[in-house]
Write a protein that holds these residues in place. Sequence first.
Motif, mmCIF file in Angstrom:
data_model
loop_
_atom_site.group_PDB
_atom_site.id
_atom_site.type_symbol
_atom_site.label_atom_id
_atom_site.label_comp_id
_atom_site.label_asym_id
_atom_site.label_seq_id
_atom_site.Cartn_x
_atom_site.Cartn_y
_atom_site.Cartn_z
ATOM 1 N N LEU A 34 0.932 -1.172 -0.059
ATOM 2 C CA LEU A 34 -0.008 0.131 -0.087
ATOM 3 C C LEU A 34 0.903 1.324 0.056
ATOM 4 O O LEU A 34 1.940 1.303 0.668
ATOM 5 C CB LEU A 34 -0.818 0.032 1.221
ATOM 6 N N PRO A 35 0.523 2.165 -0.836
ATOM 7 C CA PRO A 35 1.357 3.569 -0.869
ATOM 8 C C PRO A 35 1.206 4.336 0.405
ATOM 9 O O PRO A 35 0.116 4.412 0.836
ATOM 10 C CB PRO A 35 0.877 4.264 -2.300
ATOM 11 N N ILE A 36 2.131 4.824 0.970
ATOM 12 C CA ILE A 36 2.011 5.920 1.910
ATOM 13 C C ILE A 36 2.511 7.361 1.639
ATOM 14 O O ILE A 36 2.215 8.416 2.313
ATOM 15 C CB ILE A 36 2.735 5.561 3.281
ATOM 16 N N CYS A 37 3.262 7.465 0.514
ATOM 17 C CA CYS A 37 3.716 8.734 0.037
ATOM 18 C C CYS A 37 3.964 8.451 -1.516
ATOM 19 O O CYS A 37 4.059 7.275 -2.021
ATOM 20 C CB CYS A 37 4.699 9.193 0.705
ATOM 21 N N TRP A 38 3.994 9.575 -2.369
ATOM 22 C CA TRP A 38 4.461 9.649 -3.553
ATOM 23 C C TRP A 38 5.466 10.430 -4.103
ATOM 24 O O TRP A 38 5.663 11.521 -3.385
ATOM 25 C CB TRP A 38 3.027 9.969 -4.720
ATOM 26 N N GLU A 39 6.284 9.868 -5.177
ATOM 27 C CA GLU A 39 7.386 10.818 -5.524
ATOM 28 C C GLU A 39 7.703 10.501 -7.095
ATOM 29 O O GLU A 39 7.300 9.578 -7.494
ATOM 30 C CB GLU A 39 8.621 10.561 -4.800
ATOM 31 N N LEU A 40 8.281 11.727 -7.359
ATOM 32 C CA LEU A 40 8.746 11.714 -9.157
ATOM 33 C C LEU A 40 9.596 10.737 -9.364
ATOM 34 O O LEU A 40 10.607 10.599 -8.595
ATOM 35 C CB LEU A 40 9.223 13.253 -9.463
ATOM 36 N N VAL A 41 9.630 10.180 -10.511
ATOM 37 C CA VAL A 41 10.737 9.179 -11.103
ATOM 38 C C VAL A 41 11.650 10.084 -11.941
ATOM 39 O O VAL A 41 11.177 10.412 -13.093
ATOM 40 C CB VAL A 41 10.067 8.035 -11.898
ATOM 41 N N GLY A 42 12.701 9.959 -11.495
ATOM 42 C CA GLY A 42 13.737 10.738 -12.459
ATOM 43 C C GLY A 42 13.206 12.223 -12.925
ATOM 44 O O GLY A 42 12.781 12.920 -11.878
ATOM 45 N N ASN A 43 13.492 12.395 -14.035
ATOM 46 C CA ASN A 43 13.160 13.766 -14.578
ATOM 47 C C ASN A 43 11.875 13.836 -15.155
ATOM 48 O O ASN A 43 11.416 14.993 -15.718
ATOM 49 C CB ASN A 43 14.196 14.366 -15.723
#
Length: 644
Positions: free
Chosen positions: A7-16
């Motif tokens: 389950l996701p607890i946070c999100w982040e960008l992948v690379g550029n």
Amino acid sequence: MIDSRSLPICWELVGNSEKMQPITITRAAPHCWGKFGFDKVAEQVKSRLALIPTNRLRRIAAHGYAKRFNSETAKNPERSANIYLRKTIERVTEIVDRSPLTIRELNSKKARKDKAKQITTICQQMGIVEFDESTTLEDAEQLVFASYIAMHDFTMSQGVTPPYQATFNAAKSKKVDGTWERCDTNLLADRLERGIRRMQCDKWWLRKLNRLRDTTLEHLNITMGLVKKGVSPYASKDAVQEFRHSKKSQREWVESMQLESKDGETIDLKHVFDHSISNPEIRRIEMIVRIRGYKEWAEEKGMACMFYTVTAPSKYHANSDKYNNASPRETQEYLVKQWAKVRAELSKAKIGVFGLRIVEPHADATPHWHMVLFMKPSDEATVTNTLRRYALQHDGDEDGAAKNRFDATPEDKSKGDAVSYIIKYISKNINGAHMGDMFDDETGLPIEPENGIVMNVAAWASRWRIRQFQFIGGAPVGIWREFRRVPKESVEKLSEIAKEIFEAADNSRFAEFIELLGGALGEQSRPVELAKEENGANAYGEPKQRTIGIASRGFTYVTRVTQWLLKRSDSDSPWSTGNNCNTPANDWQIGHGEKVNPIHLIPPEHRNAVMRGATYQEDDEINQTVTHYWVRGGNLMQESMSYA
């Protein structure tokens, strides 16, 4: 069959790219299903992470939690992850609660601008008072005091130190010959009024709020373990990046400006910058010349030299289990208070010391002090014991305190003198000159002027506004610099003692300079001093002074004959905080939705005087009226009277 579920607890960008990927926690079957509470755990973690102000810090905490939660080697992974998150949130919440800025204001410059205007409006309302023709001078003073106290308390509630607080606290009646004498209330009211003007200025408040934002975010980086060896020593990556950007902006601004004399002569500001103390290399060289002069003068007088290192208790260190969430600024204030106790005790014992103190950060951003001090040999034991006692005054019995909190080392000429000992600290904390092939003792990283650890140290000092170098005793460097401005062809105009001082300064003989100015311990009165003159007032009504030369025995030699105005290289008008903004071509031209500034009703040549308290009078012969304009509480007031 599903063996596990994430389950996701946070999100982040992948690379550029703009693609987002989740930071997940994983649990094996059957406990991965909702009926076992796994979904509730993920939601609770997300709600707790939301208490962390910035997205970057939130993602880092999420990674820390997920790493522990998903561990295959920990005895109880979920418990370990929850302890980590609970302690992190507790420290973060404490810092956020101490800051008057909301999470939105920490992340938005526009929000801070809006807050500055709101606070300014509140202070302006506090400054509105009523008075009439019967109001006496004493009544007016009491109105000023009441307004200042109200704004003082409000400013303190916003986490900002009020202007003129020390002046206000020091004002008290004195007992002279058995009778009490009141302090000069007129002078006090005049000074506090300047403080009121500052607290009624949105620009002043914005500077304070921006500084609070900088220190709050950096403190959060420290408490979350993002400022340490192996991650980003001395200062966070955010602080270093912002410092680099500010240095670049400063260089571009300097390169775009010129100085112009009243005679029309122009000089590039960059040329002046490169040849002044603002240039880090010139500053470094001057400091080395000064400490060498201290050493030579001390040797001539047969004085002892000691090297001291003072470190704060472990509870001030972010990498300690005892960490009390103190900021580097608070740690520096603690060390300053302990040093003040040392100075007071030595002064009472009539023991004089002089030398140099350097403040340097540990890898976790906690400041510590290096000092090289000179003193009479007979006083060395007392000085050392006093320093040791106050260095270990608090938590002096904790493990490792005797070894790590205080160190005293006498000068050993076989290993190097005071200059060779201190020069590496000077270079490392200014520009890293001549240290390009050397490595930092604490982190093992290269000391490079542009890309090495020097930039992190400079960012640390800038972010926390910590004074890195302070000379103790000796001779005033301002006089030294002013004598070095004297042209050689004009030396004959100086007095005899001033000529000797000039020769010492011009030839970088600081030890001789100290002797001519009365010694490093101030045993004699100085034969020369800086000559200054009044130079108008600033926007808050505070008088400004400018150095014009050297005063010696009733004679003043002017070293600054020409006055220069700052202007942009591509502009004919002088630069100021007013015309530096993107203002309309004419005061009366405003954009759609904007409001006209009432002060623009006053002719430009009279505005500064009105802002400082003057009254402007305007006659209308057609309507036969006289209108008076003045500023009260930061607002333009007006009153019209008919003489028909």
